[in-house]
Design a protein around this motif. Structure first.
Motif, PDB file in Angstrom:
ATOM      1  N   ALA A  88      34.926  39.348  56.341  1.00  0.00           N
ATOM      2  CA  ALA A  88      35.266  37.962  55.855  1.00  0.00           C
ATOM      3  C   ALA A  88      34.297  37.534  54.759  1.00  0.00           C
ATOM      4  N   ILE A  89      33.080  37.914  54.660  1.00  0.00           N
ATOM      5  CA  ILE A  89      32.360  37.326  53.690  1.00  0.00           C
ATOM      6  C   ILE A  89      31.123  38.501  53.110  1.00  0.00           C
ATOM      7  N   ASN A  90      31.284  38.289  51.763  1.00  0.00           N
ATOM      8  CA  ASN A  90      30.407  39.262  51.253  1.00  0.00           C
ATOM      9  C   ASN A  90      29.839  38.779  50.004  1.00  0.00           C
ATOM     10  N   TYR A  91      28.504  39.336  49.808  1.00  0.00           N
ATOM     11  CA  TYR A  91      27.733  38.870  48.678  1.00  0.00           C
ATOM     12  C   TYR A  91      27.780  40.174  47.593  1.00  0.00           C
ATOM     13  N   ASP A  92      28.133  39.557  46.203  1.00  0.00           N
ATOM     14  CA  ASP A  92      28.644  40.534  45.422  1.00  0.00           C
ATOM     15  C   ASP A  92      28.370  40.060  44.126  1.00  0.00           C
ATOM     16  N   GLY A  93      28.570  40.754  43.066  1.00  0.00           N
ATOM     17  CA  GLY A  93      28.664  40.404  41.618  1.00  0.00           C
ATOM     18  C   GLY A  93      29.926  39.681  41.255  1.00  0.00           C
ATOM     19  N   VAL A  94      29.592  38.661  40.196  1.00  0.00           N
ATOM     20  CA  VAL A  94      30.786  37.831  39.965  1.00  0.00           C
ATOM     21  C   VAL A  94      31.824  38.698  39.193  1.00  0.00           C
ATOM     22  N   ALA A  95      31.457  39.719  38.544  1.00  0.00           N
ATOM     23  CA  ALA A  95      32.365  40.662  37.879  1.00  0.00           C
ATOM     24  C   ALA A  95      33.423  41.226  38.889  1.00  0.00           C
ATOM     25  N   GLY A  96      32.945  41.178  40.303  1.00  0.00           N
ATOM     26  CA  GLY A  96      33.961  41.960  40.985  1.00  0.00           C
ATOM     27  C   GLY A  96      35.044  40.944  41.557  1.00  0.00           C
ATOM     28  N   TRP A  97      34.909  39.843  41.340  1.00  0.00           N
ATOM     29  CA  TRP A  97      36.098  38.692  41.458  1.00  0.00           C
ATOM     30  C   TRP A  97      37.485  39.150  41.111  1.00  0.00           C
ATOM     31  N   ASN A  98      37.683  39.674  39.879  1.00  0.00           N
ATOM     32  CA  ASN A  98      38.946  40.155  39.398  1.00  0.00           C
ATOM     33  C   ASN A  98      39.168  41.538  40.129  1.00  0.00           C
ATOM     34  N   ASP A  99      38.200  42.317  40.125  1.00  0.00           N
ATOM     35  CA  ASP A  99      38.141  43.588  40.989  1.00  0.00           C
ATOM     36  C   ASP A  99      38.968  43.422  42.181  1.00  0.00           C
ATOM     37  N   TYR A 100      38.553  42.568  43.224  1.00  0.00           N
ATOM     38  CA  TYR A 100      38.873  42.543  44.474  1.00  0.00           C
ATOM     39  C   TYR A 100      40.445  42.230  44.437  1.00  0.00           C
ATOM     40  N   TYR A 101      40.834  41.215  43.671  1.00  0.00           N
ATOM     41  CA  TYR A 101      42.349  40.811  43.637  1.00  0.00           C
ATOM     42  C   TYR A 101      43.108  42.105  42.976  1.00  0.00           C
ATOM     43  N   ARG A 102      42.544  43.072  42.069  1.00  0.00           N
ATOM     44  CA  ARG A 102      43.272  43.971  41.679  1.00  0.00           C
ATOM     45  C   ARG A 102      43.220  45.293  42.645  1.00  0.00           C
ATOM     46  N   ALA A 103      42.230  45.202  43.121  1.00  0.00           N
ATOM     47  CA  ALA A 103      42.203  46.446  44.375  1.00  0.00           C
ATOM     48  C   ALA A 103      43.090  46.191  45.530  1.00  0.00           C
ATOM     49  N   TYR A 104      43.102  44.875  46.064  1.00  0.00           N
ATOM     50  CA  TYR A 104      43.332  44.641  47.525  1.00  0.00           C
ATOM     51  C   TYR A 104      44.176  43.663  47.627  1.00  0.00           C
ATOM     52  N   ALA A 105      44.827  42.674  46.738  1.00  0.00           N
ATOM     53  CA  ALA A 105      45.548  41.596  46.770  1.00  0.00           C
ATOM     54  C   ALA A 105      47.047  42.198  46.972  1.00  0.00           C
ATOM     55  N   ALA A 106      47.543  43.274  46.476  1.00  0.00           N
ATOM     56  CA  ALA A 106      48.759  43.724  46.575  1.00  0.00           C
ATOM     57  C   ALA A 106      49.249  44.153  48.065  1.00  0.00           C
ATOM     58  N   GLY A 107      48.182  44.487  48.582  1.00  0.00           N
ATOM     59  CA  GLY A 107      48.274  45.051  49.905  1.00  0.00           C
ATOM     60  C   GLY A 107      48.002  44.261  51.039  1.00  0.00           C
ATOM     61  N   ALA A 108      47.818  42.623  50.640  1.00  0.00           N
ATOM     62  CA  ALA A 108      47.316  41.697  51.678  1.00  0.00           C
ATOM     63  C   ALA A 108      48.194  40.544  51.688  1.00  0.00           C
ATOM     64  N   GLU A 109      49.136  40.190  52.400  1.00  0.00           N
ATOM     65  CA  GLU A 109      49.893  39.067  52.123  1.00  0.00           C
ATOM     66  C   GLU A 109      48.907  37.692  52.121  1.00  0.00           C
TER      67      GLU A 109
END
Length: 546
Positions: free
Chosen positions: A333-354
């Motif tokens: 539930a917590i992960n340290y990553d680059g700020v450019a990844g913020w958009n990537d997370y939504y595009r990769a995972y938001a469609a599959g998680a309500e």
């Protein structure tokens, strides 16, 4: 410190590959005869270099304004009528331009099968010929190209590359006459790049290349806001004890759910709580490496508490490159990553998680009060230009100025989202990539140069407010790395290998396989082997700028 302390896809190659690459470039330079001969200008001339004027672009209204300290501009939507970047037509008319650069994504289709690439060439008035190299292979390829002597017109050089001063002086153009001070006004979109990014281009008393600007708050301690809300937890801990409480509340081993996956970057977050230096600290010209800071042992003891509490994923010490997937899928539930990844997370995972939702925390003080946030590298790498007559250099700079056209212009829209109807469709005023556009627009122009990053996520415009809020909180306690823009040849050649050994020992202590007290001996060995030499080289380089 982004490239130093990130792991996973957003962060690039491993330190082992960077080390091998750095040595490969050094060998290539030796073959090419680019040693540090007596004609190398003295490094003390760096202090006299006049950096380009900073002239922020004012051509578009900013709903969430940035700041001079590094908060990024935020835009929920693209302007309905983008500003025309080049009203006089294609800005770089002339011969074709060859570029060698790197890529993290799959290589896009070649120009004859890439509508986006052809349209970009047409808009520039010249043909960009890209040699695109996977990032893990890039420094070895660079060594081969340098040794062979058949250089492209421009190529990317990463900050881990050895012998940069000698290579730049021997082979590449000093751009000072074109860019210093007010001269940069001929290239207004390059003038829009913040000053800290230009600092990384200074060598041999000149400006040797163009920066690739990145966010000041280069990393983020992300948390799954949906999972935090589900458990009614506090996502903004005010101390380490409250962070530990949050981690315990997010952990459910029976469901294979854990608070954090990567123990090393979680350790960095604790170091931010304790006010540790960002890779290097500087006081009166003396440098301190962050892993020899007196707070390291306290941070390690805190990490041992988290490990003992069972909040770290059980495979976190044994695997690499899974942390992003664990986080996106909800295993952590917590992960340290680059700020450019913020958009990537939504595009990769938001469609599959309500109800998928992200936010990011800023480290509190360990015992309360404000903590710190480590700044990222102001520039990912440097684009250097092969030596050429002045008029040719000017044409190249006009092309690269176009590739730095900022958010709100038609040139930015085309560069990032391609051709409407092929690469993207509009949702209101916002471009949404098509399947074709997702493939074609990976053309790595952001590893040539770029506009300053903007907060923008057209598929989820409401996310921009959250991103901007994080930026303000992070920049308010930002700690920069004083070694950015400095040069240590020892660090580029052996520093990465030594750091890997330090990280191995950190992990061993965190999981209880070594005593915390052994850390002092580990650091003493690092100092003897090369650490003190690296320190001395950075201090010498610092003196040349101050």
């Amino acid at each position: 410190m982004t490239t130093t302390h990130m792991t996973g896809p957003a962060n690039g190659p491993s330190r082992r590959s960077l080390l091998r690459g750095g040595l490969g470039v050094a060998a290539g330079l030796a073959v090419a005869g680019c040693g540090e001969g007596p004609d190398l200008p003295p490094a003390r001339l760096n202090a006299d270099v006049e950096l380009p004027e900073y002239l922020p672009y004012q051509g578009v209204e900013v709903p969430f304004p940035g700041t001079a300290d590094g908060v990024l501009n935020g835009y929920p939507h693209y302007p309905a009528e983008p500003t025309v970047a080049f009203p006089d037509g294609p800005p770089a008319r002339g011969p074709g331009i060859s570029i060698m650069t790197l890529i993290f994504n799959p290589v896009p289709p070649p120009v004859d099968r890439n509508t986006h690439w052809r349209a970009l060439n047409e808009s520039l008035g010249t043909d960009l010929s890209f040699e695109i190299v996977p990032v893990a292979d890039y420094n070895n390829k660079l060594a081969v190209v340098v040794a062979g002597g058949d250089l492209p017109d421009a190529l990317a050089v990463q900050p881990q590359t050895a012998q940069r001063p000698a290579m730049f002086h021997a082979l590449f153009q000093d751009l000072s006459d074109h860019l210093s001070g007010g001269a940069v006004r001929d290239y207004p979109f390059l003038a829009n790049i913040p000053t800290p990014a230009w600092r990384t281009t200074v060598y041999n008393g000149g400006i040797y290349g163009l920066p690739m600007p990145r966010a000041a708050a280069g990393s983020a301690m992300y948390y799954r806001a949906d999972l935090v809300r589900e458990r009614s937890l506090n996502p903004r801990p005010g101390s380490f004890a409250e962070f530990e409480e949050l981690c315990r509340g997010l952990t459910d081993p029976d469901r294979h759910r854990y608070a954090v996956g990567d123990p090393l970057t979680t350790f960095y977050f604790v170091m931010e709580m304790l006010g540790a230096p960002n890779k290097w600290g500087e006081e009166n010209g003396r440098f301190t490496y962050f892993l020899e800071s007196p707070v390291v042992e306290e941070a390690l003891e805190a990490m041992r508490r988290l490990v003992s509490a069972g909040v770290v994923h059980p495979d976190g010490f044994n695997v690499l490159n899974m942390f992003k997937d664990w986080f996106g899928s909800g295993q952590t539930a917590i992960n340290y990553d680059g700020v450019a990844g913020w958009n990537d997370y939504y595009r990769a995972y938001a469609a599959g998680a309500e109800d998928f939702a992200l936010d990011a925390m800023v480290a509190p003080g360990f015992d309360g009060g404000p903590g710190t946030h480590w700044a990222g590298q102001p520039s990912y790498a440097t684009l250097v230009l092969k030596k050429a007559p002045s008029d040719r250099i000017a044409q190249l700079l006009r092309a690269f100025n176009a590739l730095a056209a900022p958010f709100g212009t038609d040139a930015y829209l085309q560069r990032k989202y391609g051709v409407r109807g092929v690469d993207h469709e509009l949702d209101g005023t916002d471009p949404i990539l098509t399947d074709t556009g997702t493939i074609e627009t990976t053309l790595p122009t952001l590893f040539v140069t770029d506009a300053p990053p903007a907060l923008y996520l057209p598929e989820w415009p409401d996310v921009v407010r959250t991103q901007h809020d994080f930026q303000r909180r992070a920049v308010d306690v930002l700690v920069r790395n004083p070694a950015v823009g400095l040069y240590s040849d020892t660090d580029t050649t052996v520093g990465g290998q030594l750091e890997l050994r330090l990280f191995d020992e950190l992990r061993a202590i965190m999981r209880g396989r070594s005593a915390t007290s052994t850390w002092r001996d580990t650091v003493a060995e690092w100092r003897r082997e090369a650490g003190d030499t690296i320190r001395a080289e950075y201090e010498e380089s610092w003196g040349h700028f101050n």
